[in-house]
Design a protein around this motif. Structure first.
Motif, PDB file in Angstrom:
ATOM      1  N   ARG A 149       0.821  -1.211   0.000  1.00  0.00           N
ATOM      2  CA  ARG A 149       0.000   0.000   0.000  1.00  0.00           C
ATOM      3  C   ARG A 149       0.863   1.272   0.000  1.00  0.00           C
ATOM      4  N   THR A 150       2.069   1.155   0.523  1.00  0.00           N
ATOM      5  CA  THR A 150       2.925   2.340   0.648  1.00  0.00           C
ATOM      6  C   THR A 150       4.148   2.310  -0.277  1.00  0.00           C
ATOM      7  N   LEU A 151       4.556   1.117  -0.695  1.00  0.00           N
ATOM      8  CA  LEU A 151       5.723   1.029  -1.585  1.00  0.00           C
ATOM      9  C   LEU A 151       5.605  -0.215  -2.452  1.00  0.00           C
ATOM     10  N   ASN A 152       6.464  -0.283  -3.473  1.00  0.00           N
ATOM     11  CA  ASN A 152       6.475  -1.430  -4.370  1.00  0.00           C
ATOM     12  C   ASN A 152       7.216  -2.579  -3.695  1.00  0.00           C
ATOM     13  N   GLU A 153       6.485  -3.406  -2.990  1.00  0.00           N
ATOM     14  CA  GLU A 153       7.076  -4.507  -2.236  1.00  0.00           C
ATOM     15  C   GLU A 153       7.562  -5.596  -3.196  1.00  0.00           C
ATOM     16  N   VAL A 154       8.645  -6.251  -2.804  1.00  0.00           N
ATOM     17  CA  VAL A 154       9.194  -7.357  -3.596  1.00  0.00           C
ATOM     18  C   VAL A 154       8.300  -8.580  -3.412  1.00  0.00           C
ATOM     19  N   GLN A 155       7.926  -9.192  -4.521  1.00  0.00           N
ATOM     20  CA  GLN A 155       7.089 -10.396  -4.476  1.00  0.00           C
ATOM     21  C   GLN A 155       7.985 -11.620  -4.575  1.00  0.00           C
ATOM     22  N   VAL A 156       7.901 -12.491  -3.553  1.00  0.00           N
ATOM     23  CA  VAL A 156       8.789 -13.655  -3.445  1.00  0.00           C
ATOM     24  C   VAL A 156       7.973 -14.936  -3.548  1.00  0.00           C
ATOM     25  N   ALA A 157       8.552 -15.910  -4.259  1.00  0.00           N
ATOM     26  CA  ALA A 157       7.941 -17.247  -4.353  1.00  0.00           C
ATOM     27  C   ALA A 157       9.020 -18.275  -4.103  1.00  0.00           C
ATOM     28  N   ILE A 158       8.624 -19.416  -3.417  1.00  0.00           N
ATOM     29  CA  ILE A 158       9.586 -20.459  -3.082  1.00  0.00           C
ATOM     30  C   ILE A 158       9.067 -21.789  -3.610  1.00  0.00           C
ATOM     31  N   TYR A 159       9.951 -22.525  -4.326  1.00  0.00           N
ATOM     32  CA  TYR A 159       9.601 -23.836  -4.896  1.00  0.00           C
ATOM     33  C   TYR A 159      10.613 -24.854  -4.387  1.00  0.00           C
ATOM     34  N   ASP A 160      10.102 -26.097  -4.200  1.00  0.00           N
ATOM     35  CA  ASP A 160      11.011 -27.152  -3.769  1.00  0.00           C
ATOM     36  C   ASP A 160      11.680 -27.798  -4.971  1.00  0.00           C
ATOM     37  N   ILE A 161      12.479 -28.809  -4.721  1.00  0.00           N
ATOM     38  CA  ILE A 161      13.252 -29.464  -5.773  1.00  0.00           C
ATOM     39  C   ILE A 161      12.357 -30.122  -6.795  1.00  0.00           C
ATOM     40  N   ASN A 162      11.121 -30.446  -6.386  1.00  0.00           N
ATOM     41  CA  ASN A 162      10.161 -31.060  -7.311  1.00  0.00           C
ATOM     42  C   ASN A 162       9.342 -30.018  -8.070  1.00  0.00           C
ATOM     43  N   LYS A 163       9.744 -28.766  -7.935  1.00  0.00           N
ATOM     44  CA  LYS A 163       9.117 -27.648  -8.635  1.00  0.00           C
ATOM     45  C   LYS A 163       7.682 -27.407  -8.164  1.00  0.00           C
ATOM     46  N   GLN A 164       7.463 -27.737  -6.893  1.00  0.00           N
ATOM     47  CA  GLN A 164       6.157 -27.497  -6.288  1.00  0.00           C
ATOM     48  C   GLN A 164       6.222 -26.229  -5.460  1.00  0.00           C
ATOM     49  N   LEU A 165       5.183 -25.365  -5.623  1.00  0.00           N
ATOM     50  CA  LEU A 165       5.132 -24.102  -4.892  1.00  0.00           C
ATOM     51  C   LEU A 165       4.872 -24.382  -3.418  1.00  0.00           C
ATOM     52  N   ILE A 166       5.761 -23.852  -2.548  1.00  0.00           N
ATOM     53  CA  ILE A 166       5.547 -24.037  -1.110  1.00  0.00           C
ATOM     54  C   ILE A 166       5.285 -22.704  -0.404  1.00  0.00           C
ATOM     55  N   TYR A 167       5.599 -21.592  -1.099  1.00  0.00           N
ATOM     56  CA  TYR A 167       5.247 -20.289  -0.539  1.00  0.00           C
ATOM     57  C   TYR A 167       5.180 -19.267  -1.674  1.00  0.00           C
ATOM     58  N   HIS A 168       4.193 -18.343  -1.567  1.00  0.00           N
ATOM     59  CA  HIS A 168       4.076 -17.226  -2.503  1.00  0.00           C
ATOM     60  C   HIS A 168       3.483 -16.045  -1.753  1.00  0.00           C
ATOM     61  N   ASP A 169       4.057 -14.866  -1.961  1.00  0.00           N
ATOM     62  CA  ASP A 169       3.543 -13.681  -1.274  1.00  0.00           C
ATOM     63  C   ASP A 169       2.102 -13.382  -1.671  1.00  0.00           C
ATOM     64  N   ASP A 170       1.797 -13.537  -2.975  1.00  0.00           N
ATOM     65  CA  ASP A 170       0.429 -13.254  -3.444  1.00  0.00           C
ATOM     66  C   ASP A 170       0.197 -14.090  -4.691  1.00  0.00           C
ATOM     67  N   ALA A 171      -0.307 -15.323  -4.498  1.00  0.00           N
ATOM     68  CA  ALA A 171      -0.502 -16.247  -5.614  1.00  0.00           C
ATOM     69  C   ALA A 171      -1.535 -15.739  -6.604  1.00  0.00           C
ATOM     70  N   LYS A 172      -2.472 -14.892  -6.123  1.00  0.00           N
ATOM     71  CA  LYS A 172      -3.513 -14.378  -7.024  1.00  0.00           C
ATOM     72  C   LYS A 172      -2.921 -13.363  -8.028  1.00  0.00           C
ATOM     73  N   VAL A 173      -1.973 -12.617  -7.555  1.00  0.00           N
ATOM     74  CA  VAL A 173      -1.299 -11.642  -8.448  1.00  0.00           C
ATOM     75  C   VAL A 173       0.146 -12.103  -8.620  1.00  0.00           C
ATOM     76  N   ASP A 174       0.290 -13.094  -9.441  1.00  0.00           N
ATOM     77  CA  ASP A 174       1.617 -13.682  -9.651  1.00  0.00           C
ATOM     78  C   ASP A 174       2.323 -12.924 -10.778  1.00  0.00           C
ATOM     79  N   TYR A 175       3.376 -12.183 -10.415  1.00  0.00           N
ATOM     80  CA  TYR A 175       4.104 -11.398 -11.425  1.00  0.00           C
ATOM     81  C   TYR A 175       4.900 -12.294 -12.370  1.00  0.00           C
ATOM     82  N   VAL A 176       5.597 -13.242 -11.802  1.00  0.00           N
ATOM     83  CA  VAL A 176       6.586 -13.995 -12.588  1.00  0.00           C
ATOM     84  C   VAL A 176       5.944 -15.138 -13.352  1.00  0.00           C
ATOM     85  N   LYS A 177       4.960 -15.822 -12.707  1.00  0.00           N
ATOM     86  CA  LYS A 177       4.338 -17.011 -13.322  1.00  0.00           C
ATOM     87  C   LYS A 177       5.419 -18.008 -13.726  1.00  0.00           C
TER      88      LYS A 177
END
Length: 453
Positions: free
Chosen positions: A72-100
């Motif tokens: 709301r106040t600044l352009n926050e960095v959007q972070v996503a974490i995947y395991d070795i099997n390429k499965q998503l285990i964390y995303h800051d905002d999965a609905k607005v996924d910048y990188v896809k």
């Protein structure tokens, strides 16, 4: 276009090019530095989020809430974490996924350990994160709003400064060129005052050792030569008019007297002989003037070739004897002279004219009409001496003997126009030689010296 304007524009153009290169270098360096700096910030943010996810007890929902509050106040960095099997285990905002993230992208991250790229206006970094012996792919993406605003501001300042400095440089160029060329403007004003009737005027010079002062000095030297040339020409024309007027007046007088009354055949023949003699004198004078004109040519326009001085002397000797049977001329050439010592680069016609004048002059003023020619060498110098016995030339007259139309009191008893010796000296000097004269003890010697190699 005036030189001042041309110099100002050229100076401004060169400055604009240098300033443009400098500004472009600064902007490009700042752009590269911003890009690298932001990639470093993205990497730090990715590591911080991964540490927060794996090492803290903060719930994932709280991390999402924290991310949304920050956006709301600044352009926050959007972070996503995947395991070795390429499965998503964390995303800051999965609905607005910048990188896809795609499987190919994740494979590339695991393979290269670190990748960076642009996605529209976003910068993206992908890296491998290790925790408890396992590897994870972490991506971070954000828009560097502050960095781009900084670059835009830098570009705006650079453009404004560029044109402002150019205007100042142009004005400074006008001032400096005007100041630097002001002496030249003064020269132009002075030159406009110099006319054919005011050749005595000169440009002002200073003690400065600059190009403009050197130009003024050389211009004054040229004016000096022109003034001397004009004066010589006036004197020359005046003397020619006088010399031509005398035989013409004599011819007219003789013919008028012959036409006033009847005369005998012998008297008419005598009048014709007088007129012919005056006409011959005019021919000699005109020939001398023609030779003088040839000797006054630009040396670059006179053809030079290898010639033998002994052959030219022999031709002059033969010509003078043929035209004046009463003259006695002897030619003595040193026996030890080698053929190459008699060869020089010169103009055969002009040298023959010079030698003819010296031989004729020696015979004319010798009571016995004799001339002795001696050719000798001394210290790489070929000397040709023309000697006649008779009345010596007064010492006061020797310094004037090579001047045009000059005739001493002792020479006025013989016919002549005062051109021969002047012409001879010009021809000798034209051949880079030297002519001198001494007269004493009833002996007069003209010596011509040629440097031989």
């Amino acid at each position: 276009m005036k030189i001042r304007t041309r110099l100002t524009l050229l100076f401004t153009l060169i400055t604009a090019m240098l300033l443009g290169i400098y500004s472009f270098s600064i902007y490009y360096s700042s752009k590269e530095a911003r890009e690298k700096s932001f990639y470093s910030e993205l990497q730090n943010e990715a590591i911080a989020k991964a540490d927060l996810f794996f090492r803290s007890s903060l719930p994932e929902q709280e991390m999402h809430k924290l991310y949304k509050n920050n956006t709301r106040t600044l352009n926050e960095v959007q972070v996503a974490i995947y395991d070795i099997n390429k499965q998503l285990i964390y995303h800051d905002d999965a609905k607005v996924d910048y990188v896809k993230e795609t499987p190919q992208m994740l494979s590339q991250i695991f393979q290269k350990k670190r990748i960076t790229f642009f996605l529209n206006n976003l910068q993206v970094i992908g890296m491998v994160y290790h925790y408890e012996g396992k590897s994870y792919a972490v991506t971070a993406a954000a828009y560097d709003q502050y960095g781009y605003e900084y670059l835009t501001h830098l570009l705006t300042i650079s453009i404004i400064s560029f044109f402002s400095i150019l205007i100042l440089i142009y004005l400074a160029g006008i001032f400096l060129s005007k100041k630097a060329l002001s002496p030249l403007s003064e020269m132009v004003i002075q030159i406009k005052k110099i006319t054919a009737g005011k050749l005595e005027l000169r440009l002002k010079t200073t003690k400065e050792k600059d190009e403009l002062n050197e130009l003024a000095q050389n211009f004054n030297g040229m004016l000096e030569r022109l003034e001397n040339s004009f004066d010589s020409q006036k004197h020359f024309v005046s003397n020619i008019s006088h010399e031509l007027r005398t035989p013409l007046s004599a011819i007219i007088t003789e013919l008028e007297l012959a036409s006033e009354k009847d005369k005998s055949k012998e008297e008419y023949q005598e009048t014709i002989q007088y007129a012919l003699e005056d006409a011959r004198n005019m021919v000699k004078l005109s020939n001398s003037l023609m030779d003088l004109a040839k000797a006054s040519y630009d040396p670059n326009e006179i053809s030079f070739s290898e010639i033998r001085l002994d052959e030219i002397l022999l031709e002059s000797y033969t010509k003078i004897i043929k035209e004046n049977p009463g003259y006695k001329v002897s030619l003595n050439i040193e026996d030890s002279l080698e053929e190459h010592q008699l060869i020089i680069q010169g103009n055969e016609y002009l040298l023959q004219v010079a030698f003819n004048n010296l031989i004729d002059n020696a015979c004319k003023y010798s009571p016995e009409h004799t001339c002795s020619i001696d050719v000798r060498t001394h210290s790489e110098v070929l000397k040709i001496r023309f000697t006649n016995m008779g009345n010596s030339i007064p010492q006061d007259n020797l310094s004037h003997i090579f001047k045009p139309f000059y005739r001493s009191e002792t020479s006025r008893q013989e016919k002549g126009h005062g051109i021969g010796l002047f012409l001879t000296e010009k021809i000798i000097l034209l051949h880079h030689a030297k002519i001198t004269v001494i007269s004493d003890h009833h002996e007069t010697i003209f010596t011509v010296e040629f440097v031989i190699s």
